[in-house]
Design an enzyme around this catalytic site. Structure first.
Site, mmCIF file in Angstrom:
data_model
loop_
_atom_site.group_PDB
_atom_site.id
_atom_site.type_symbol
_atom_site.label_atom_id
_atom_site.label_comp_id
_atom_site.label_asym_id
_atom_site.label_seq_id
_atom_site.Cartn_x
_atom_site.Cartn_y
_atom_site.Cartn_z
ATOM 1 N N THR A 45 2.000 -3.388 11.470
ATOM 2 C CA THR A 45 1.038 -3.136 10.610
ATOM 3 C C THR A 45 1.600 -3.899 9.413
ATOM 4 O O THR A 45 2.187 -3.040 8.536
ATOM 5 C CB THR A 45 0.314 -1.968 10.194
ATOM 6 N N ASN A 68 0.930 10.680 6.101
ATOM 7 C CA ASN A 68 -0.451 10.165 6.768
ATOM 8 C C ASN A 68 -1.671 11.396 6.662
ATOM 9 O O ASN A 68 -2.783 11.055 6.986
ATOM 10 C CB ASN A 68 -0.130 9.904 8.252
ATOM 11 N N SER A 98 -6.648 10.403 0.270
ATOM 12 C CA SER A 98 -7.028 11.280 -0.666
ATOM 13 C C SER A 98 -6.489 10.764 -1.901
ATOM 14 O O SER A 98 -5.196 10.170 -2.249
ATOM 15 C CB SER A 98 -6.788 12.711 -0.489
ATOM 16 N N THR A 158 0.861 -1.301 0.154
ATOM 17 C CA THR A 158 0.173 -0.124 -0.171
ATOM 18 C C THR A 158 0.859 1.385 0.060
ATOM 19 O O THR A 158 1.098 1.713 -1.063
ATOM 20 C CB THR A 158 -0.886 0.032 1.126
#
Length: 408
Positions: A193, A403, A408, A156
């Site tokens: 994560t 972050n 967006s 990601t």
């Protein structure tokens, strides 16, 4: 991967093909990006699986289901969705996971519990079932891909693809391990994560595979932090196909078990370091070495308090040897510590010993060390034999920028 590549990036290594494992990637279109975002990996019958998962109580359905199914110890397929974490999505999210499991199980003729699903990305948006269904259907006929393509597809906010490999000798048989991982922010135990997948052709009983992975996790993924935030989706799975033909590893007493456990730990540590090196906005890779603690676990907790301190991390970003901030972090860790036995150093140079600044402390070598990309902070608590090393990165304006515009 729209952000500039991390200055700490490493080139993707040579990760070998693993007998019994076939990766594929396709574009499901979970986000409006022009790249593949669904990874589909198949395993031959008889593949063992083990896993470690986030302890975040708001975890995704993927984690809840995976945590249960891994107890069965068998796997035939893995599906990873990127761009949507499918977390905090209630029954809709669970239905999407179950749809994928049923679809893959129907195609492979296996139990749905042998299909493992992970998702990563924005929290709070249900995984679109139509895109998932079409993406999985495309994956069934997709050509096999490289490990680097698979690593890019599970990413990601990562800025580079991450992989690792290792080998071990079990008797006269060489077994091979290959692995990929994604992770860049929201990194903290338990665990970081991240989504990580380890593949091996070794023959390993599920219970011993779990034992090896859990032990390796404690010394790797549970010793890294970027920002102290624990994700809702963290998963590391290990799959063992048995295709190498070695005598199966059943317990720690099995011949070759030590070598295999060491190889898993090696791969996990490689992957954990790569995640930190891609910490959002990171310019420096920081190892915090703690010795003299009352126990190894106490040392790890002290190390994490230092590694999670914004004041310590910003000092390193500014190349400032502000060891007073390290003193502060040690003191707030909630672990046994004594100001009068505490010593602190940077890059092998002690700045303070046993509670006092060194009279002849020369900051020049420390300043030179802090200008490099790899920084070491040494802490000796002077209380016992406990020790641990944890890894983190500095905290820069880049972390805020990434972050602040993430959605967006």
């Amino acid at each position: 991967m729209s952000h500039p590549v991390s200055p700490l990036a490493q080139p993707f290594p040579e990760v070998p093909a693993i007998a019994g494992v076939t990766p594929h990637v396709v574009r499901a279109g979970y986000k409006d990006w022009g790249r593949c975002d669904l990874t589909y990996v198949t395993f031959t019958e008889g593949t063992a699986v083990a896993g470690v998962f986030t302890k975040n109580l708001c975890c995704s359905s993927e984690v809840e289901i995976g945590r249960e199914n891994v107890k069965r110890g068998t796997a035939r397929a893995l599906v990873v969705n990127a761009g949507n974490s499918n977390a905090f999505t209630g029954y809709r999210g669970r239905e999407a996971v179950e749809q994928i499991m049923d679809q893959v199980a129907g195609n492979l003729g296996c139990a749905r519990e042998d299909v493992f699903v992970s998702s990563t990305g924005v929290i709070g948006v249900p995984l679109p079932k139509d895109k998932a269904r079409e993406g999985v259907e495309k994956a069934f006929s997709a050509a096999p891909c490289t490990w680097e393509e698979a690593a890019n597809t599970i990413a990601t906010t990562d800025t580079f693809a991450k992989g690792a490999s290792a080998t071990a000798m079990i008797g006269d048989t060489k077994v091979t391990l290959g692995a990929i991982i994604k992770g860049s922010g929201m990194i903290a135990p338990d665990m970081a994560t991240m989504l990580g997948y380890i593949f091996t052709d070794a023959a390993v009983e599920p219970a011993f595979l779990q034992e090896c992975l859990s032990a390796a996790n404690l010394r790797s993924f549970s010793c890294i932090t970027v920002d102290s935030d624990t994700s809702t989706s963290d998963t590391v799975l290990a799959f063992a196909t048995g295709k190498a033909g070695n005598a199966p590893l059943v317990t720690a007493q099995s011949s070759g078990a030590d070598a295999f456990a060491a190889a898993i730990q090696d791969v996990c540590r490689q992957l954990a370091h790569l995640v930190v090196r891609d910490g959002e906005g990171a310019n420096k890779f920081i190892a915090v070495s703690v010795t003299g603690a009352v126990s190894d676990e106490s040392a790890r907790k002290v190390g994490m308090a230092i590694a999670n301190s914004p004041l310590v991390k910003t000092a390193i970003a500014g190349e400032d040897a502000n060891w007073g901030r390290v003193v502060m972090a040690v003191g707030k860790a909630g672990e046994p510590a004594n100001r009068d036995t505490l010593s602190i150093g940077f890059g092998g140079t002690w700045a303070a010993k046993e509670g006092l600044p060194l009279a002849d402390y020369d900051e020049a070598p420390v300043a030179a060390h802090l200008k490099g990309q790899d920084v070491t902070i040494e802490v000796d608590l002077g209380l016992g034999d406990g020790q641990a090393t944890v890894w983190t990165c500095d905290l820069t304006h880049g972390y805020i920028s990434i972050n602040a515009d993430y959605r967006s």
